[in-house]
Design a protein around this motif. Structure first.
Motif, PDB file in Angstrom:
ATOM      1  N   ALA A 190     -14.845  12.578   1.340  1.00  0.00           N
ATOM      2  CA  ALA A 190     -13.902  13.577   1.850  1.00  0.00           C
ATOM      3  C   ALA A 190     -12.796  12.951   2.705  1.00  0.00           C
ATOM      4  CB  ALA A 190     -14.644  14.640   2.654  1.00  0.00           C
ATOM      5  N   VAL A 191     -13.068  11.832   3.366  1.00  0.00           N
ATOM      6  CA  VAL A 191     -12.053  11.215   4.229  1.00  0.00           C
ATOM      7  C   VAL A 191     -11.365  10.021   3.585  1.00  0.00           C
ATOM      8  CG1 VAL A 191     -13.142  12.009   6.367  1.00  0.00           C
ATOM      9  CG2 VAL A 191     -13.684   9.749   5.468  1.00  0.00           C
ATOM     10  N   VAL A 192     -11.860   9.547   2.451  1.00  0.00           N
ATOM     11  CA  VAL A 192     -11.274   8.375   1.789  1.00  0.00           C
ATOM     12  C   VAL A 192      -9.793   8.579   1.481  1.00  0.00           C
ATOM     13  CG1 VAL A 192     -11.315   7.019  -0.350  1.00  0.00           C
ATOM     14  CG2 VAL A 192     -13.427   7.402   0.930  1.00  0.00           C
ATOM     15  N   PRO A 193      -9.374   9.705   0.881  1.00  0.00           N
ATOM     16  CA  PRO A 193      -7.936   9.868   0.608  1.00  0.00           C
ATOM     17  C   PRO A 193      -7.080   9.871   1.877  1.00  0.00           C
ATOM     18  CG  PRO A 193      -9.215  11.419  -0.691  1.00  0.00           C
ATOM     19  CD  PRO A 193     -10.168  10.792   0.288  1.00  0.00           C
ATOM     20  N   LEU A 194      -7.579  10.467   2.939  1.00  0.00           N
ATOM     21  CA  LEU A 194      -6.829  10.489   4.195  1.00  0.00           C
ATOM     22  C   LEU A 194      -6.664   9.071   4.755  1.00  0.00           C
ATOM     23  CD1 LEU A 194      -5.520  11.965   6.611  1.00  0.00           C
ATOM     24  CD2 LEU A 194      -7.811  12.073   7.613  1.00  0.00           C
ATOM     25  N   VAL A 195      -7.740   8.315   4.800  1.00  0.00           N
ATOM     26  CA  VAL A 195      -7.682   6.954   5.333  1.00  0.00           C
ATOM     27  C   VAL A 195      -6.806   6.070   4.444  1.00  0.00           C
ATOM     28  CG1 VAL A 195      -9.044   4.881   5.847  1.00  0.00           C
ATOM     29  CG2 VAL A 195      -9.884   7.135   6.532  1.00  0.00           C
ATOM     30  N   GLY A 196      -6.996   6.158   3.133  1.00  0.00           N
ATOM     31  CA  GLY A 196      -6.205   5.347   2.205  1.00  0.00           C
ATOM     32  C   GLY A 196      -4.720   5.659   2.265  1.00  0.00           C
ATOM     33  N   THR A 197      -4.382   6.905   2.569  1.00  0.00           N
ATOM     34  CA  THR A 197      -2.979   7.310   2.663  1.00  0.00           C
ATOM     35  C   THR A 197      -2.390   6.972   4.024  1.00  0.00           C
ATOM     36  OG1 THR A 197      -3.366   9.110   1.099  1.00  0.00           O
ATOM     37  CG2 THR A 197      -1.401   9.282   2.477  1.00  0.00           C
ATOM     38  N   ALA A 198      -3.152   7.196   5.078  1.00  0.00           N
ATOM     39  CA  ALA A 198      -2.629   6.998   6.433  1.00  0.00           C
ATOM     40  C   ALA A 198      -2.579   5.527   6.845  1.00  0.00           C
ATOM     41  CB  ALA A 198      -3.479   7.777   7.434  1.00  0.00           C
ATOM     42  N   LEU A 199      -3.528   4.729   6.375  1.00  0.00           N
ATOM     43  CA  LEU A 199      -3.637   3.342   6.822  1.00  0.00           C
ATOM     44  C   LEU A 199      -2.338   2.544   6.673  1.00  0.00           C
ATOM     45  CD1 LEU A 199      -5.433   1.138   8.034  1.00  0.00           C
ATOM     46  CD2 LEU A 199      -6.154   0.579   5.697  1.00  0.00           C
ATOM     47  N   PRO A 200      -1.662   2.584   5.517  1.00  0.00           N
ATOM     48  CA  PRO A 200      -0.437   1.777   5.421  1.00  0.00           C
ATOM     49  C   PRO A 200       0.651   2.194   6.407  1.00  0.00           C
ATOM     50  CG  PRO A 200      -0.932   2.866   3.317  1.00  0.00           C
ATOM     51  CD  PRO A 200      -2.005   3.235   4.279  1.00  0.00           C
ATOM     52  N   TYR A 201       0.742   3.485   6.691  1.00  0.00           N
ATOM     53  CA  TYR A 201       1.767   3.952   7.632  1.00  0.00           C
ATOM     54  C   TYR A 201       1.416   3.531   9.057  1.00  0.00           C
ATOM     55  CZ  TYR A 201       3.520   6.394   3.618  1.00  0.00           C
ATOM     56  OH  TYR A 201       4.019   6.661   2.371  1.00  0.00           O
ATOM     57  N   LEU A 202       0.141   3.572   9.389  1.00  0.00           N
ATOM     58  CA  LEU A 202      -0.287   3.093  10.703  1.00  0.00           C
ATOM     59  C   LEU A 202      -0.048   1.588  10.829  1.00  0.00           C
ATOM     60  CD1 LEU A 202      -3.599   5.137  11.084  1.00  0.00           C
ATOM     61  CD2 LEU A 202      -1.418   5.525  12.259  1.00  0.00           C
ATOM     62  N   LYS A 251       0.835  -1.208   0.000  1.00  0.00           N
ATOM     63  CA  LYS A 251       0.000   0.000   0.000  1.00  0.00           C
ATOM     64  C   LYS A 251       0.865   1.252   0.000  1.00  0.00           C
ATOM     65  CE  LYS A 251      -3.395  -2.347   2.767  1.00  0.00           C
ATOM     66  NZ  LYS A 251      -3.799  -2.486   4.135  1.00  0.00           N
ATOM     67  N   MET A 252       1.985   1.205   0.722  1.00  0.00           N
ATOM     68  CA  MET A 252       2.884   2.358   0.758  1.00  0.00           C
ATOM     69  C   MET A 252       3.514   2.588  -0.611  1.00  0.00           C
ATOM     70  SD  MET A 252       4.613   1.663   4.469  1.00  0.00           S
ATOM     71  CE  MET A 252       5.699   3.056   4.452  1.00  0.00           C
ATOM     72  N   ILE A 253       3.767   1.512  -1.307  1.00  0.00           N
ATOM     73  CA  ILE A 253       4.373   1.619  -2.638  1.00  0.00           C
ATOM     74  C   ILE A 253       3.396   2.230  -3.633  1.00  0.00           C
ATOM     75  CG2 ILE A 253       5.218   0.229  -4.586  1.00  0.00           C
ATOM     76  CD1 ILE A 253       6.497  -1.630  -2.447  1.00  0.00           C
ATOM     77  N   ASN A 254       2.102   1.942  -3.464  1.00  0.00           N
ATOM     78  CA  ASN A 254       1.100   2.468  -4.382  1.00  0.00           C
ATOM     79  C   ASN A 254      -0.061   3.050  -3.572  1.00  0.00           C
ATOM     80  OD1 ASN A 254      -0.741   3.030  -6.391  1.00  0.00           O
ATOM     81  ND2 ASN A 254      -0.428   1.109  -7.477  1.00  0.00           N
ATOM     82  N   ILE A 255       0.124   4.271  -3.098  1.00  0.00           N
ATOM     83  CA  ILE A 255      -0.884   4.938  -2.268  1.00  0.00           C
ATOM     84  C   ILE A 255      -2.192   5.118  -3.036  1.00  0.00           C
ATOM     85  CG2 ILE A 255      -1.475   7.119  -1.116  1.00  0.00           C
ATOM     86  CD1 ILE A 255       0.400   5.398   0.553  1.00  0.00           C
ATOM     87  N   ASP A 256      -2.106   5.433  -4.336  1.00  0.00           N
ATOM     88  CA  ASP A 256      -3.337   5.605  -5.125  1.00  0.00           C
ATOM     89  C   ASP A 256      -4.186   4.339  -5.085  1.00  0.00           C
ATOM     90  OD1 ASP A 256      -2.658   8.192  -5.781  1.00  0.00           O
ATOM     91  OD2 ASP A 256      -1.774   7.646  -7.720  1.00  0.00           O
ATOM     92  N   GLN A 257      -3.541   3.184  -5.169  1.00  0.00           N
ATOM     93  CA  GLN A 257      -4.265   1.911  -5.111  1.00  0.00           C
ATOM     94  C   GLN A 257      -4.863   1.708  -3.724  1.00  0.00           C
ATOM     95  OE1 GLN A 257      -4.551  -0.108  -7.940  1.00  0.00           O
ATOM     96  NE2 GLN A 257      -6.126  -1.100  -6.730  1.00  0.00           N
ATOM     97  N   SER A 258      -4.158   2.120  -2.696  1.00  0.00           N
ATOM     98  CA  SER A 258      -4.674   2.022  -1.335  1.00  0.00           C
ATOM     99  C   SER A 258      -5.932   2.873  -1.180  1.00  0.00           C
ATOM    100  CB  SER A 258      -3.601   2.459  -0.332  1.00  0.00           C
ATOM    101  OG  SER A 258      -4.088   2.397   0.987  1.00  0.00           O
ATOM    102  N   VAL A 259      -5.911   4.068  -1.732  1.00  0.00           N
ATOM    103  CA  VAL A 259      -7.082   4.956  -1.694  1.00  0.00           C
ATOM    104  C   VAL A 259      -8.237   4.311  -2.457  1.00  0.00           C
ATOM    105  CG1 VAL A 259      -7.983   7.214  -2.392  1.00  0.00           C
ATOM    106  CG2 VAL A 259      -5.710   7.045  -1.339  1.00  0.00           C
ATOM    107  N   ARG A 260      -7.941   3.720  -3.625  1.00  0.00           N
ATOM    108  CA  ARG A 260      -8.986   3.037  -4.410  1.00  0.00           C
ATOM    109  C   ARG A 260      -9.600   1.883  -3.612  1.00  0.00           C
ATOM    110  NH1 ARG A 260      -6.147   4.204  -8.878  1.00  0.00           N
ATOM    111  NH2 ARG A 260      -4.779   2.403  -8.753  1.00  0.00           N
ATOM    112  N   ALA A 261      -8.764   1.150  -2.879  1.00  0.00           N
ATOM    113  CA  ALA A 261      -9.259   0.027  -2.071  1.00  0.00           C
ATOM    114  C   ALA A 261     -10.217   0.520  -0.995  1.00  0.00           C
ATOM    115  CB  ALA A 261      -8.093  -0.733  -1.454  1.00  0.00           C
ATOM    116  N   VAL A 262      -9.856   1.597  -0.317  1.00  0.00           N
ATOM    117  CA  VAL A 262     -10.731   2.168   0.721  1.00  0.00           C
ATOM    118  C   VAL A 262     -12.034   2.654   0.086  1.00  0.00           C
ATOM    119  CG1 VAL A 262     -10.969   4.034   2.403  1.00  0.00           C
ATOM    120  CG2 VAL A 262      -8.825   2.749   2.271  1.00  0.00           C
ATOM    121  N   ARG A 263     -11.944   3.303  -1.029  1.00  0.00           N
ATOM    122  CA  ARG A 263     -13.119   3.830  -1.731  1.00  0.00           C
ATOM    123  C   ARG A 263     -14.073   2.702  -2.138  1.00  0.00           C
ATOM    124  NH1 ARG A 263     -10.653   6.966  -5.325  1.00  0.00           N
ATOM    125  NH2 ARG A 263     -10.935   8.803  -4.007  1.00  0.00           N
ATOM    126  N   ALA A 264     -13.542   1.551  -2.543  1.00  0.00           N
ATOM    127  CA  ALA A 264     -14.363   0.447  -3.054  1.00  0.00           C
ATOM    128  C   ALA A 264     -15.363  -0.074  -2.021  1.00  0.00           C
ATOM    129  CB  ALA A 264     -13.464  -0.693  -3.528  1.00  0.00           C
TER     130      ALA A 264
END
Length: 178
Positions: A66-78, A46-59
């Protein structure tokens, strides 16, 4: 039953207890390390492909856009930080609780997508998003999560592990003896 039989039964039960005291910290160590590795293995793609992580959360269609990009970006780091916490063994019992809360959230998300009839790749270990109908195996995802929950429950019940910062901070040796 003779007194010898009763004595043998006591010795056997004491033997198991003594063996468990030796084995349990090693089993808990293996479980803790497995959980840490699982978290790190989930985080890195997910860290390697943050856009894909955001897409996964969105799905999942669970969160406001409004919070999907934040969650998709933060989740792998957490997940990475949490994986490292598990590897070093600090706050082991609390880590087991956090693990179980995360697994409950992931189970809810998969159950939600399944119940709504969405065909998604969960994105748990990278990838994610909508996929062709019939390519998602939700029962397999749920079985995998059940195994992950079992790991968390084991560590919650038996948090004493070898090679943990918890033990070191208490002044105990890294590899204690019962």
């Amino acid at each position: 039953m003779s007194s010898t039989d009763a004595t043998d039964g006591v010795a056997t039960s004491r033997g198991f207890g003594a063996r468990w005291q030796i084995l349990q910290p090693w089993l808990s160590l293996a479980v803790r390390l497995a959980m840490g590795i699982i978290m790190i293995a989930a985080a890195i793609p997910k860290m390697i492909n943050i856009d894909q992580s955001v897409r996964a959360v969105r799905a999942y269609r669970l969160l406001p856009e409004a919070v999907v990009p934040l969650v998709g970006t933060a989740l792998p780091y957490l997940e990475l930080v949490f994986g490292l916490i598990l590897l070093v063994g600090v706050f082991v019992r609390w880590s087991a609780i956090v693990w179980l809360v995360l697994m409950a959230a992931f189970v809810f998300g998969v159950a939600w997508a399944w119940a709504k009839g969405y065909s998604i790749d969960c994105g748990c270990f990278g990838g994610g998003g909508d996929v062709a109908v019939g390519t998602t195996n939700y029962p397999e995802h749920m079985l995998e999560r059940a195994g992950f929950v079992a790991l968390g429950v084991f560590l919650l019940v038996f948090p004493r592990t070898h090679a943990s910062l918890d033990a070191w901070m208490k002044g105990e040796p890294l590899f204690s003896r019962p």
